[in-house]
Motif scaffolding. Structure first.
Motif, PDB file in Angstrom:
ATOM      1  N   GLY A 109       0.968  -1.428   0.308  1.00  0.00           N
ATOM      2  CA  GLY A 109       0.220  -0.065  -0.109  1.00  0.00           C
ATOM      3  C   GLY A 109       0.730   1.678   0.019  1.00  0.00           C
ATOM      4  O   GLY A 109       2.385   0.988   0.080  1.00  0.00           O
ATOM      5  N   GLU A 110       0.483   2.631  -0.193  1.00  0.00           N
ATOM      6  CA  GLU A 110       1.212   3.519  -1.042  1.00  0.00           C
ATOM      7  C   GLU A 110       1.752   4.265   1.318  1.00  0.00           C
ATOM      8  O   GLU A 110       1.168   4.279   1.850  1.00  0.00           O
ATOM      9  CB  GLU A 110       0.523   4.715  -1.600  1.00  0.00           C
ATOM     10  N   SER A 111       2.017   5.068   1.499  1.00  0.00           N
ATOM     11  CA  SER A 111       2.976   5.241   2.721  1.00  0.00           C
ATOM     12  C   SER A 111       1.599   5.879   2.998  1.00  0.00           C
ATOM     13  O   SER A 111       0.963   6.937   2.773  1.00  0.00           O
ATOM     14  CB  SER A 111       3.434   6.624   2.492  1.00  0.00           C
ATOM     15  N   GLY A 112       2.247   5.714   4.282  1.00  0.00           N
ATOM     16  CA  GLY A 112      -0.226   5.763   4.909  1.00  0.00           C
ATOM     17  C   GLY A 112      -0.265   5.175   5.239  1.00  0.00           C
ATOM     18  O   GLY A 112      -2.305   5.153   6.178  1.00  0.00           O
ATOM     19  N   ALA A 113      -0.685   4.580   4.111  1.00  0.00           N
ATOM     20  CA  ALA A 113      -1.885   3.358   4.407  1.00  0.00           C
ATOM     21  C   ALA A 113      -1.981   2.297   5.187  1.00  0.00           C
ATOM     22  O   ALA A 113      -3.087   1.631   5.724  1.00  0.00           O
ATOM     23  CB  ALA A 113      -2.246   2.710   2.693  1.00  0.00           C
TER      24      ALA A 113
END
Ligand SMILES: Nc1ncnc2c1ncn2[C@@H]1O[C@H](COP(=O)(O)OP(=O)(O)OP(=O)(O)O)[C@@H](O)[C@H]1O
Length: 950
Positions: A109-113
């Motif tokens: 997942g992307e950063s902060g997901a």
């Protein structure tokens, strides 16, 4: 049976579908997003796509990570509880233990997901469910490796306040009981450029701020630091050192605790802190041109240099020289060349990055040394991959290129595994594979990493070229090689397309990644790929006695003429190694999604999510999973659950399961809607399942009633049989007890009788053991019988016969009783009676043995009413006076016979001649009469008994 995927189907309408497979319009992105949104709004952050878990970051506590929740998911089937990360990990953990198959959990997942949070939840779950097993130390160490890696590998970015700036793969090894016995961490591509450069709103790695905030004043002084991060170049660039809700000083305390748990020595910890402090001071070193020697540069902040030298324990001279000069080796002729100011700053930053990178590697090595399996009793491995997601920034550099390459490769693995497993399932079941329309990123991967041709190869080629190679040279080489590649775009290509011309900058190239287009700025690619640290700097580091730096470089490496592998090649190789590790394990996927870019709870930005859904290929994943058939189940399970919907299969299907399912499906669905494999039934459309499930829910109530009544009957009958059995047991036991008692009684009786007989036989002998009891009994018996048969009158002379031993006592008793009777008799006797008795006694004196009918009279008491008065003669006494009130018989003779008669002869003296002489009387009570008469006459000597003949 009811707690399953199918029962979740029954509750599907409550908040969307818990499994996207059940989504009617599964090809529609809006429908997909709507389902996610609906569930997210109800704080339902997890949804399945088959066995893949989609997680949306709630940015708030949703209260589903308690110990109770862990317990609920422990040993539960995947669909038994609502979708949850615990269900995924429990499934993998159990499969690993039961089947001995190594597992890996891929979190992307992307950063902060929410990847790091997810991996923490997984470790917590493992620690909880294995808490009953041995391995507490390892559990604690695994959990506490996090604060260490986070402090040194995480930083605040614009997208995440606690962003992992490295890729992490962790193996946890378990013994056959499921206890963690060891582990190993692999780290990938630490974003070391952050040490020297941060964007606005971002921070350096947390450790810098933790040391400035958490160490004591004294310690800080010894490190020659001030508390304020704004005083240092390397910590102030982002101007965002305070993070809301985060305390660097308490994180520092937690870090120190973690160091202790992972058995870092105090000296090691001190060395680590010194290295970080040295980096801070390094950032303060500035350069300027030497006024005296034009081509030379000098260090302006000498005290910072002294601080660095002291902290890493090297000489100032050596450090100064290393930062301002470089050794050039021309045909083994080494000469020292001064650096330009730019080169000096590059060298300073390169040194800072190299030291920090070395520090991070050293930390991971030491954590691994602590958690490494100590014994050989390891059965299986569970891997955990928390790797950076796809990154697209305003300016994308070498790091983003590497990160996106890694994601591209992982995506390929994902497609291959998911497709492969689907395909395998169809093949195994003998069902024709229907081609799935999905995007294969193989070509993109080749564009990046193909040997000799890929972008990495081109970059390496440029880096290896002699002379001064620039980033533009690299871009040109790329354009030459890939100018016409389908997924590569550059200005050269885009000349024809004016729209592209506007969007793509001159120094950029664009890759059409599977997740979207990314423009990479070539600036810094060559330098970063070379990752050069001037030899003098390496030597300076190596000379430090600090354990962190001491072994940073090997002597052979420095002296080797061979160029070390470039950063790109190094990364590519480690990604390949990672993929082969992952391929050897059974994967479970957790796809994390960030709901908005503001790190805010309760905000679902459809656009932001849509982008991630695309790049995580969730729709594709769903399409593959739904290829042909939405639902599949083992025959046995399907038949057991739905057989009640068909009269031929209900209540009992006697044939093979497969035949039963066929009959059932024919009854429920049109032929084209289902297929039967070898072990499973496949339903094309979820609606078919919904229909069956709805009918089942209705039927269930009826079945429940039937089951209830049957069950009640069964339990009652069981109870009844139990009671009967108990009664029989009790009766048998009772009979046995009674028989035993009877036998005992008889035995006692026999003994008693024997003893009695013996006693009887020896009763007349001296008192002995043999007759003691008998005699005692005889005594009692005699006394009791005697008591019952005591003579009632004094005249009763009867007395029971006493046993020989009691003859004497009997006689005494008899006498005593007689005395008692007599006393009693005498006590109760009246004067009249006494008189009579005296008279009777007198009668006895006279008549006993003299008159034959006397004995008859003995028992007959004298009755006063029969008293006879002698009225026929009145005499005067000798003085001639008539006695007053009494008959006075002056001279009377009474004679009775000795026979049995009542005759009495009264002979009266003749006083007057006229008086007649003797008188003969007859009385029935002759004795009484005579005695009364004699007493009346007060003379008993007048009585005579004569022979009747005379
Ligand atoms: N399950 C969760 N419940 C509550 N908050 C969460 C959850 N998952 C993530 N968060 C919040 O989101 C933040 C970012 O999560 P996390 O650090 O795990 O993201 P990440 O995907 O690892 O990001 P990066 O790739 O940048 O490391 C966390 O600091 C936390 O505040």
């Amino acid at each position: 049976m009811d707690t399953s995927f199918e029962s979740n189907v029954a509750s599907r309408s409550q908040v969307g579908v818990q499994d996207f497979i059940l989504l009617e319009d599964y090809r529609s992105e809006p429908a997909f997003l709507e389902n996610l949104r609906k569930r997210y709004n109800e704080s339902l952050i997890y949804t399945y796509i088959g066995s893949v878990l989609v997680s949306v970051n709630p940015y708030k506590d949703v209260g589903i990570f308690t110990t109770q929740h862990m317990k609920n998911y422990y040993r539960a089937n995947l669909y038994e509880q609502p979708p949850h990360i615990y269900a995924i990990i429990d499934n993998a953990y159990r499969f690993m233990l039961n089947e001995g198959q190594d597992q890996c959990i891929l979190i992307s997942g992307e950063s902060g997901a929410g990847k790091t949070e997810a991996s923490k939840k997984i470790l917590e779950y493992i620690a909880e469910v294995s808490a009953h097993t041995r391995g507490k130390d390892i559990r604690d160490m695994l959990l506490n490796s996090n604060p260490i890696l986070e402090a040194f590998g995480n930083a605040r970015t614009t997208r995440n306040d606690n962003s992992s700036r490295f890729g992490k793969y962790m193996d946890v090894e378990f013994d056959h009981m499921g206890a963690p016995v060891g582990g190993k961490i692999l780290n990938y591509l630490l974003e070391k450029s952050r040490v020297v450069h941060q964007l606005s709103g971002e921070r350096n790695f947390h450790i810098f701020y933790q040391i400035l905030s958490g160490t004591s004043d004294e310690k800080l002084k010894s490190l020659r630091l001030q508390r304020n991060p704004q005083n240092y170049y390397y910590t102030k660039q982002g101007d965002a050192d305070v993070i809301k809700g985060k305390s660097d000083s308490s994180d520092y305390s937690e870090l120190m605790k973690a160091f202790q748990i992972l058995k870092f020595s105090d000296k090691d910890v001190e060395s680590v802190i010194s290295v970080v402090a040295a980096i801070i001071h390094l950032g303060e070193i500035n350069f300027k041109r030497d006024d005296e020697e034009e081509d030379k540069i000098i260090i302006t902040k000498q005290d910072s240099l002294v601080n660095v030298a002291d902290l890493i324990q090297c000489t100032e001279i050596k450090l100064t020289q290393a930062l301002t000069h470089r050794t050039v080796d021309v045909r083994n002729d080494k000469t020292l060349t001064p650096l330009t100011i730019d080169q000096a700053y590059y060298a300073r930053d390169a040194l800072a990055k190299a030291i920090y990178s070395r520090l991070f590697t050293w930390l991971v090595e030491n954590v691994n040394a602590s958690i490494v399996r100590k014994d050989t009793d390891s059965k299986s491995v569970l891997g955990l991959l928390d790797i950076y997601g796809f990154e697209v920034f305003e300016v994308n550099s070498f790091e983003q290129f590497c990160i996106n390459y890694c994601n591209e490769k992982l995506h390929q693995l994902f497609i291959n595994l998911i497709l492969k497993s689907e395909q395998e399932e169809y093949e195994n079941e003998g069902i024709e594979w229907e081609t799935v329309d999905f995007f294969n990123n193989k070509e993109i991967c080749s564009l990046l990493d193909e040997r000799h041709h890929g972008i990495y190869a081109v970059l390496d080629e440029q880096c290896l070229r002699p002379g001064n190679v620039t980033d533009s040279d690299f871009l040109d080489a790329l354009k030459d090689k890939h100018g016409d590649h389908k997924y590569f775009i550059s200005q050269k290509i885009s000349k024809a397309n004016s729209k592209l011309l506007k969007t793509l900058k001159q120094q950029n190239f664009r890759i059409k990644h599977y997740a979207g287009d990314v423009d990479y700025d070539v600036k810094g690619f060559v330098d970063k790929n070379n990752d050069l640290l001037y030899r003098n700097l390496k030597e300076t580091i190596m000379e430090s006695p600090n354990p962190v730096l001491r072994n940073a470089y090997k002597e052979s490496e420095i002296n080797s003429l061979k160029r070390p592998a470039t950063a790109g090649t190094h990364f590519k190789t480690s990604v390949e190694e990672l993929l082969s590790i992952l391929c050897s394990k059974l994967p479970s996927y957790i796809r994390c999604i960030k709901p908005n870019n503001d790190k805010r709870p309760n905000k679902f930005n459809t656009q932001v999510v849509s982008h991630q859904v695309k790049y995580l290929a969730l729709l594709e994943n769903l399409r593959v999973r739904r290829a042909g058939f939405a639902y599949r189940r083992q025959f046995e399970f399907f038949l057991t659950r739905y057989k009640c919907l068909c009269p031929q299969t209900w209540p009992v299907w006697k044939g093979e399961d497969k035949d039963g399912v066929e009959v059932l499906c024919k009854h429920l669905y049109p032929t084209e809607e289902y297929k039967l494999g070898k072990t499973k039934v496949f339903l094309r459309n979820p609606k078919m399942l919904f229909d069956a499930e709805d009918k089942f829910q209705v039927k269930k109530n009826y079945i429940a009633t039937v089951i209830q009544s049957k069950y009640r009957m069964y339990t009652k009958r069981k109870e009844y049989l139990r009671i009967i059995a108990a009664v029989n047991i009790i009766a048998n036991n009772w009979r046995r007890v009674a028989a035993i008692r009877l036998r005992e009684r008889r035995k006692r009786a026999v003994q008693a009788i024997k003893k009695f007989i013996k006693g009887f036989i020896t009763r007349n002998g001296p008192l002995s053991d043999d007759n003691k009891q008998f005699i005692q009994y005889a005594r009692i018996s005699f006394l009791e019988t005697a008591a019952r048969n005591l003579p009632k009158t004094v005249l009763d002379k009867s007395w029971i016969k006493a046993p020989t031993a009691l003859v004497e006592a009997s006689e005494l008793l008899r006498d005593m009783h007689m005395q008692y009777m007599v006393r009693k008799y005498v006590k109760n006797i009246t004067p009249q009676r006494k008189d009579q008795l005296n008279l009777k006694l007198k009668a006895s004196e006279f008549f006993k043995g003299k008159k034959l009918n006397y004995p008859e009279s003995v028992s007959c008491p004298f009755v006063p009413s029969r008293l006879i008065y002698a009225s026929f003669v009145t005499k005067y006494d000798r003085h001639g006076y008539k006695p007053r009130g009494r008959i006075f018989v002056y001279k009377l003779y009474i004679t009775v016979t000795n026979k049995v008669d009542g005759l009495v002869l009264l002979t009266l003296p003749v006083i007057d001649k006229k008086d007649k002489g003797d008188l003969i009387l007859s009385s029935e009570h002759v004795i009484e009469f005579v005695m009364m008469l004699a007493r009346a006459a007060q003379k008993f000597d007048v009585l005579t008994i004569s022979d009747s003949a005379s």
